[in-house]
Design an enzyme around this catalytic site. Structure first.
Site, PDB file in Angstrom:
ATOM      1  N   ASP A 121       0.837  -1.203   0.000  1.00  0.00           N
ATOM      2  CA  ASP A 121       0.000   0.000   0.000  1.00  0.00           C
ATOM      3  C   ASP A 121       0.868   1.248   0.000  1.00  0.00           C
ATOM      4  O   ASP A 121       2.074   1.180   0.279  1.00  0.00           O
ATOM      5  CB  ASP A 121      -0.942   0.000   1.226  1.00  0.00           C
ATOM      6  CG  ASP A 121      -0.221  -0.327   2.540  1.00  0.00           C
ATOM      7  OD1 ASP A 121       1.015  -0.224   2.591  1.00  0.00           O
ATOM      8  OD2 ASP A 121      -0.902  -0.685   3.504  1.00  0.00           O
TER       9      ASP A 121
ATOM     10  N   GLU B  26      -9.262  -1.842   5.711  1.00  0.00           N
ATOM     11  CA  GLU B  26      -9.822  -1.537   7.023  1.00  0.00           C
ATOM     12  C   GLU B  26     -11.048  -2.423   7.300  1.00  0.00           C
ATOM     13  O   GLU B  26     -11.580  -3.037   6.367  1.00  0.00           O
ATOM     14  CB  GLU B  26     -10.218  -0.052   7.065  1.00  0.00           C
ATOM     15  CG  GLU B  26      -9.074   0.920   6.751  1.00  0.00           C
ATOM     16  CD  GLU B  26      -8.035   1.047   7.870  1.00  0.00           C
ATOM     17  OE1 GLU B  26      -7.898   0.119   8.698  1.00  0.00           O
ATOM     18  OE2 GLU B  26      -7.340   2.080   7.900  1.00  0.00           O
TER      19      GLU B  26
ATOM     20  N   HIS C  82      -6.632  -4.555  10.486  1.00  0.00           N
ATOM     21  CA  HIS C  82      -6.420  -4.378   9.041  1.00  0.00           C
ATOM     22  C   HIS C  82      -5.154  -5.107   8.599  1.00  0.00           C
ATOM     23  O   HIS C  82      -4.225  -5.318   9.374  1.00  0.00           O
ATOM     24  CB  HIS C  82      -6.412  -2.897   8.642  1.00  0.00           C
ATOM     25  CG  HIS C  82      -5.199  -2.108   9.012  1.00  0.00           C
ATOM     26  ND1 HIS C  82      -5.203  -0.737   9.137  1.00  0.00           N
ATOM     27  CD2 HIS C  82      -3.912  -2.472   9.279  1.00  0.00           C
ATOM     28  CE1 HIS C  82      -4.004  -0.302   9.437  1.00  0.00           C
ATOM     29  NE2 HIS C  82      -3.195  -1.337   9.534  1.00  0.00           N
TER      30      HIS C  82
HETATM   31  P1  PGA Z   1       3.033  -1.157  12.389  1.00  0.00           P
HETATM   32  O1  PGA Z   1       1.788  -1.175  11.418  1.00  0.00           O
HETATM   33  O2  PGA Z   1       4.008  -2.158  11.872  1.00  0.00           O
HETATM   34  O3  PGA Z   1       3.555   0.249  12.290  1.00  0.00           O
HETATM   35  O4  PGA Z   1       2.515  -1.494  13.743  1.00  0.00           O
HETATM   36  C1  PGA Z   1       1.273  -2.391  10.981  1.00  0.00           C
HETATM   37  C2  PGA Z   1       0.045  -2.143  10.166  1.00  0.00           C
HETATM   38  O5  PGA Z   1      -0.654  -1.150  10.402  1.00  0.00           O
HETATM   39  O6  PGA Z   1      -0.235  -2.962   9.275  1.00  0.00           O
END
Ligand code: PGA
Length: 227
Positions: free
Chosen positions: A68, A135, A130
């Site tokens: 993404d 989401e 997510h």
């Molecule tokens: P993070 O995010 O590794 O910064 O905790 C993971 C995500 O939101 O998929």
């Protein structure tokens, strides 16, 4: 297969999590030099990328596809394009043209992934369940598309920006259907704040309210956690 409890492998610490997943990536690239990898951003994979940079791997035939991107200037310090360059791409012998990011031409990104499934997809998980920026409420059939970020995600990611107001509100993400096409999926979770959602996603009901729960329907998934 509709429902399957996924084992969560608990590792000692963040170093072990990073090196465990680096071993999986290393094996993939060594056994199959022409590999197609789907890669994540965020805080969780920073240690993984550090590990990979320190290993003598030949990335010259590897293609990468990022999960993404925020809709923002790609040269912004917090863009996912900048993150990947700084943490991995500028430090390995990968061809820049082999590093793909979703863009507004979502059909074209799907086309590049369709037909030849990715060999390995590495994922993180958000505190709301997510995966990529799919989401809660995202369709299990979803493909690459423009999305609005959840309020919780904006709050969680504000730690990388000056304030909540500076976090982009839109992104382009691979869909859950796109992710599920991968031959193998590895999910990394780090921190006690992820433990509850991880349990719900891996051991609870398979529901679009918890996007990561779709992984219970994949037949080649490994889930790693450390607190
Ligand atoms: P993070 O995010 O590794 O910064 O905790 C993971 C995500 O939101 O998929």
């Amino acid at each position: 297969m509709e429902w399957r409890i996924l084992e969560i492998k608990v590792l000692k610490d963040y170093e072990e999590l990073s090196s465990f997943v680096a071993n999986i990536v290393e094996t993939q690239i060594k056994e199959q030099p022409i590999s197609r990898l789907i890669l994540p951003t965020g805080s969780t994979p920073v240690g993984l990328y550090k590990e990979l940079v320190n290993r003598e791997l030949d990335w010259s035939a590897v293609m990468t596809y990022n999960l993404d991107v925020y809709i923002m200037n790609p040269s912004h310090p917090q863009s996912y394009q900048t993150f990947m360059k700084e943490n991995l791409f500028d430090k390995i012998n990968i061809y820049p043209s082999n590093c793909q990011f979703p863009d507004r031409n979502v059909q074209s990104y799907e086309q590049r992934l369709k037909g030849i499934p990715a060999d390995l997809c590495i994922l993180g998980i958000g505190t709301n369940g997510h995966i990529a920026f799919n989401e809660p409420g995202s369709s299990f059939d979803s493909r690459t598309r423009v999305v609005h970020l959840d309020e919780q995600t904006i709050k969680d990611n504000s730690r990388f920006f000056g304030s909540v107001d500076d976090v982009p509100t839109q992104a382009i993400t691979m869909g859950l259907g796109t992710i599920m096409d991968s031959k193998k999926i590895v999910l990394m979770a780090n921190g006690v704040n992820k433990l509850n959602i991880l349990n719900v996603a891996m051991n609870g009901e398979v529901t679009e309210d918890v996007p990561a729960s779709i992984l219970q329907r994949h037949d080649n998934v490994e889930v790693f956690y450390c607190d």
